[in-house]
Design an enzyme around this catalytic site. Structure first.
Site, PDB file in Angstrom:
ATOM      1  N   GLU A   1       7.603   1.729  12.350  1.00 18.77           N
ATOM      2  CA  GLU A   1       8.383   2.904  12.752  1.00 18.77           C
ATOM      3  C   GLU A   1       7.466   4.101  12.550  1.00 18.77           C
ATOM      4  OE1 GLU A   1      11.075   2.637  14.315  1.00 18.77           O
ATOM      5  OE2 GLU A   1      11.327   0.501  13.918  1.00 18.77           O
TER       6      GLU A   1
ATOM      7  N   GLY B   1       4.972   5.247   9.204  1.00 17.51           N
ATOM      8  CA  GLY B   1       4.002   6.324   9.045  1.00 17.51           C
ATOM      9  C   GLY B   1       3.678   6.885  10.413  1.00 17.51           C
ATOM     10  N   SER B   2       2.484   7.406  10.556  1.00 18.84           N
ATOM     11  CA  SER B   2       2.167   8.071  11.822  1.00 18.84           C
ATOM     12  C   SER B   2       1.811   7.057  12.912  1.00 18.84           C
ATOM     13  CB  SER B   2       1.019   9.046  11.616  1.00 18.84           C
ATOM     14  OG  SER B   2      -0.137   8.328  11.245  1.00 18.84           O
ATOM     15  N   THR B   3       1.976   7.487  14.127  1.00 20.09           N
ATOM     16  CA  THR B   3       1.661   6.644  15.280  1.00 20.09           C
ATOM     17  C   THR B   3       0.175   6.262  15.252  1.00 20.09           C
ATOM     18  OG1 THR B   3       3.391   7.714  16.552  1.00 20.09           O
ATOM     19  CG2 THR B   3       1.679   6.613  17.823  1.00 20.09           C
TER      20      THR B   3
ATOM     21  N   CYS C   1      11.122  11.963   9.767  1.00 20.31           N
ATOM     22  CA  CYS C   1      10.690  11.520  11.094  1.00 20.31           C
ATOM     23  C   CYS C   1      11.734  11.932  12.123  1.00 20.31           C
ATOM     24  CB  CYS C   1      10.508  10.018  11.089  1.00 20.31           C
ATOM     25  SG  CYS C   1      11.824   9.203  10.213  1.00 20.31           S
TER      26      CYS C   1
ATOM     27  N   GLU D   1       3.822  16.029  17.472  1.00 17.47           N
ATOM     28  CA  GLU D   1       4.523  16.054  16.182  1.00 17.47           C
ATOM     29  C   GLU D   1       3.744  16.936  15.207  1.00 17.47           C
ATOM     30  OE1 GLU D   1       4.455  12.549  13.553  1.00 17.47           O
ATOM     31  OE2 GLU D   1       6.619  12.755  13.370  1.00 17.47           O
TER      32      GLU D   1
ATOM     33  N   LYS E   1       0.877  -1.182   0.000  1.00 15.84           N
ATOM     34  CA  LYS E   1       0.000   0.000   0.000  1.00 15.84           C
ATOM     35  C   LYS E   1       0.916   1.235   0.000  1.00 15.84           C
ATOM     36  CE  LYS E   1      -2.910   3.251   1.332  1.00 15.84           C
ATOM     37  NZ  LYS E   1      -2.099   4.368   0.834  1.00 15.84           N
TER      38      LYS E   1
HETATM   39  P1  NAD Z   1       0.436   8.239   7.547  1.00 16.69           P
HETATM   40  O1  NAD Z   1       0.255   7.463   8.799  1.00 16.69           O
HETATM   41  O2  NAD Z   1      -0.566   9.286   7.248  1.00 16.69           O
HETATM   42  O3  NAD Z   1       0.431   7.271   6.298  1.00 16.69           O
HETATM   43  C1  NAD Z   1       1.321   6.164   6.209  1.00 16.69           C
HETATM   44  C2  NAD Z   1       0.693   5.136   5.295  1.00 16.69           C
HETATM   45  O4  NAD Z   1      -0.439   4.565   5.968  1.00 16.69           O
HETATM   46  C3  NAD Z   1       0.146   5.707   3.977  1.00 16.69           C
HETATM   47  O5  NAD Z   1       0.375   4.794   2.940  1.00 16.69           O
HETATM   48  C4  NAD Z   1      -1.332   5.846   4.264  1.00 16.69           C
HETATM   49  O6  NAD Z   1      -2.132   5.867   3.112  1.00 16.69           O
HETATM   50  C5  NAD Z   1      -1.569   4.605   5.090  1.00 16.69           C
HETATM   51  N1  NAD Z   1      -2.782   4.596   5.914  1.00 16.69           N
HETATM   52  C6  NAD Z   1      -3.450   5.631   6.445  1.00 16.69           C
HETATM   53  N2  NAD Z   1      -4.482   5.180   7.190  1.00 16.69           N
HETATM   54  C7  NAD Z   1      -4.451   3.830   7.135  1.00 16.69           C
HETATM   55  C8  NAD Z   1      -5.224   2.782   7.707  1.00 16.69           C
HETATM   56  N3  NAD Z   1      -6.262   3.041   8.501  1.00 16.69           N
HETATM   57  N4  NAD Z   1      -4.877   1.507   7.434  1.00 16.69           N
HETATM   58  C9  NAD Z   1      -3.810   1.234   6.648  1.00 16.69           C
HETATM   59  N5  NAD Z   1      -3.042   2.178   6.090  1.00 16.69           N
HETATM   60  C10 NAD Z   1      -3.355   3.459   6.324  1.00 16.69           C
HETATM   61  O7  NAD Z   1       1.926   8.835   7.556  1.00 16.69           O
HETATM   62  P2  NAD Z   1       2.634   9.745   6.452  1.00 16.69           P
HETATM   63  O8  NAD Z   1       2.006  11.108   6.498  1.00 16.69           O
HETATM   64  O9  NAD Z   1       2.733   9.064   5.151  1.00 16.69           O
HETATM   65  O10 NAD Z   1       4.109   9.837   7.028  1.00 16.69           O
HETATM   66  C11 NAD Z   1       4.444  10.725   8.035  1.00 16.69           C
HETATM   67  C12 NAD Z   1       4.555  10.020   9.359  1.00 16.69           C
HETATM   68  O11 NAD Z   1       5.470   8.948   9.229  1.00 16.69           O
HETATM   69  C13 NAD Z   1       5.126  10.911  10.459  1.00 16.69           C
HETATM   70  O12 NAD Z   1       4.417  10.674  11.651  1.00 16.69           O
HETATM   71  C14 NAD Z   1       6.573  10.438  10.578  1.00 16.69           C
HETATM   72  O13 NAD Z   1       7.153  10.668  11.829  1.00 16.69           O
HETATM   73  C15 NAD Z   1       6.423   8.995  10.275  1.00 16.69           C
HETATM   74  N6  NAD Z   1       7.675   8.410   9.821  1.00 16.69           N
HETATM   75  C16 NAD Z   1       8.398   7.668  10.701  1.00 16.69           C
HETATM   76  C17 NAD Z   1       9.606   7.106  10.326  1.00 16.69           C
HETATM   77  C18 NAD Z   1      10.403   6.283  11.296  1.00 16.69           C
HETATM   78  O14 NAD Z   1      11.340   5.616  10.868  1.00 16.69           O
HETATM   79  N7  NAD Z   1      10.079   6.316  12.572  1.00 16.69           N
HETATM   80  C19 NAD Z   1      10.085   7.296   9.032  1.00 16.69           C
HETATM   81  C20 NAD Z   1       9.323   8.051   8.136  1.00 16.69           C
HETATM   82  C21 NAD Z   1       8.106   8.602   8.548  1.00 16.69           C
END
Ligand code: NAD
Length: 542
Positions: A293, A265-267, A327, A425, A212
């Site tokens: 992560e 992605g996000s927490t 991140c 954040e 995804k």
């Molecule tokens: P996000 O959580 O909005 O999206 C991440 C992914 O999850 C996307 O593909 C999104 O479409 C998908 N998604 C959203 N809702 C979902 C659900 N209910 N079920 C399944 N998938 C779903 O995050 P983002 O805006 O793409 O990225 C930014 C975030 O990622 C920030 O919080 C950042 O700190 C974090 N991040 C962390 C690291 C790390 O290594 N810790 C690295 C990069 C980014």
């Protein structure tokens, strides 16, 4: 017949190219930027090696020029998501049984393709689609991605070599089976390298994935998928399924064959997926591995023995590169009150020198944030700070979304160590500073430790190395990646394996060997050479 014992020694990191004007890499990149800017790509789903066009179309635009369309992609619905699960399950047996050195060869071919032919393609797509400047794209979509491929092959060779000892009359071994089922790879917008790696680490170890991609990174992720295919990743091993996050999450978590989730992605999103797995826990063939992560509230702590100019560099470059959307970006800083004016003055000088705009102009140090939702979110935090009694904006604060999603590098100064922007954040170019009384170092350290739920990255600055060590010890659980006299960002594969704990994730360290262990199911085998035929022990005999 394949019976050679091949060794994959520790690789060198991919050198970062300079992109000086007139250099071959700059010429190739400029040509590719021109081509991609003037093309509208139609992006299908790729399931079981087949392109699928659903007609449910979304657009990919340049964040720095949101009226400009780069691609139109087809979104999967329930039917296609289920097809992708079936395709991953169908491909699983053959891929799992493929000699691992053949899988490694395919992964190493990805590295070679990306280092050459695909380098300008991936960099241009990441620049235009995710608004990264040349350097930010080069270290992400080229170098880090290549490093992930090469290092993981080396780590896999070390993992497979971990074998138990033999006893007299029998042979022991461990077989590293891939997980029993498919892996759901849910990838973020901010690193093309992570999008690749969340698929290819499990794949190297014999797993198959349902991918995804983030809706705002579909262009670069699609080219990555094409590269996987060209490198020889067989049909169904990676299934590229742009779709609505909540829908693919719900359907995959309800599948009995979900064997793991590889998430960045996000927490909040990771916690939603985890809850969904919990709700379905009785239905799975095996317990899914959850590797995520997630967010951060990364910090710089400045001891009074530090040097103001060094702090200004760390804060400015650590907080604002790629618009603070790493991140690991610095987003809160604790500085002795007596030092803060000098740090701020230097940061303002830097801010006056830089420009913000289109990624194709290499002079622009700052580009756009990813989309309108993100811009609106940052705007709401800035409005909150503008209205607050215990905080003020002391640098930047300007923002405009009429052409692109632009936000100036901003500093919020607060007298409240628990001010909202010290805790949450924001994911934009916004740094909050808490100037602390010079004689209250340990109160400030305590505030840092107890302020935010996250534990991703952090750094401490000071010339007094003994005091710095005491602070590092006190902040033991505040960061999975911790820096001394350096900014809290810029981790390199093989050198600083990346990941945090607390609300920041499962700390399984992408770019290090620990991550690989999550994608295998060891099977221990004892083979007896001469099987006994009598149950008596010697002491039983008269
Ligand atoms: P996000 O959580 O909005 O999206 C991440 C992914 O999850 C996307 O593909 C999104 O479409 C998908 N998604 C959203 N809702 C979902 C659900 N209910 N079920 C399944 N998938 C779903 O995050 P983002 O805006 O793409 O990225 C930014 C975030 O990622 C920030 O919080 C950042 O700190 C974090 N991040 C962390 C690291 C790390 O290594 N810790 C690295 C990069 C980014």
């Amino acid at each position: 017949m394949k019976n050679a014992i091949i060794s994959f020694p520790c690789p060198a990191n991919e050198p970062v190219k300079t992109y000086l004007e007139g250099s071959p890499e700059r010429i190739a990149l400029d040509e590719e930027l021109e081509r991609q800017y003037n093309t509208v790509v139609e992006i299908p789903l790729i399931i079981g090696g087949k392109e699928i066009f659903t007609g449910n179309i979304k657009e990919v635009v340049c964040p720095h020029e949101h009226g400009h369309v780069l691609a139109r992609y087809h979104q999967a619905g329930e039917k296609e998501i289920k097809m992708a699960i079936d395709a991953a399950m169908t491909a699983h047996k053959q891929w799992a049984e493929t000699d691992w050195t053949v899988r490694a060869a395919i992964v190493l071919k990805c590295a070679e393709l990306l280092s050459t032919k695909y380098r300008p393609i991936m960099n241009a797509a990441t620049m235009l689609g995710q608004s990264k400047n040349i350097f930010q794209a080069e270290i992400d979509s080229a170098c880090e991605t290549i490093d992930f491929f090469r290092y993981n092959v080396h780590y896999a060779s070390k993992l497979y070599a971990i074998q138990p000892k033999d006893g007299k009359g029998f042979i022991d071994s461990t077989e590293y089976r891939p997980l029993e089922g498919f892996v759901l790879a849910v990838t973020p917008f901010n690193f093309t390298s992570i999008a690749s790696n969340l698929n290819m680490t499990p794949v190297l170890l014999g797993n198959t994935t349902v991918w995804k991609p983030s809706g705002t990174a579909v262009l670069s992720n699609y080219y990555m998928m094409k590269m996987f295919e060209e490198a020889g990743v067989p049909a169904g091993v990676v299934n590229f399924v742009p779709s609505k996050g909540s829908e693919i999450g719900r359907i995959c978590c309800a599948s009995k064959d979900l064997a793991g989730i590889h998430f960045t992605g996000s927490t909040a999103t990771f916690q939603t997926l985890w809850k969904s797995v919990g709700e379905n826990i009785a239905h799975y063939v095996s317990y899914p591995r959850l590797v995520g992560e997630t967010g951060g509230k990364d910090y710089i702590f400045v001891h009074p023995s530090a040097v103001a100019d060094e702090i200004a560099w760390a804060a400015f470059s650590g907080a604002y590169e790629f618009q603070g959307q790493k991140c690991s970006a610095a987003s809160r800083i604790y500085v002795p009150k007596s030092m803060w004016p000098a740090v701020l003055e230097k940061m303002k000088k830097f801010a006056s020198e830089i420009s913000m705009g289109d990624v194709r102009d290499p002079q622009n140090y700052i580009n756009a944030v990813i989309d309108e939702t993100s811009w609106d979110n940052i705007d709401s935090y800035l409005k909150y700070a503008e209205a607050a009694d215990d905080a003020k904006i002391v640098m930047g604060g300007g923002r405009d979304k009429s052409v692109g999603y632009f936000v100036e590098p901003t500093v919020i100064e607060t007298s409240n160590p628990h001010f909202k922007t010290m805790e949450e954040e924001i994911f934009g170019p916004v740094l909050t500073v808490y100037p602390y009384d010079d004689d209250k170092v340990w109160e400030a350290v305590h505030d840092l430790d107890t302020t935010s739920p996250y534990g991703l990255t952090g750094s401490v600055f000071g010339r007094d190395r003994l005091e710095v060590q005491k602070i590092a010890d006190a902040l033991c659980y505040t960061a999975g990646n911790f820096y001394i006299n350096d900014r809290p960002t810029g981790a390199v594969v093989g050198m600083q394996p990346f990941g945090g704990s607390r609300a920041s994730g499962t700390n399984d360290k992408a770019g290090g060997e620990f991550n690989l262990i999550r994608w295998v199911l060891p099977r221990c085998i004892k083979e007896t050479l001469v099987t006994p035929t009598d149950y008596h022990y010697s002491y039983m005999k008269k």
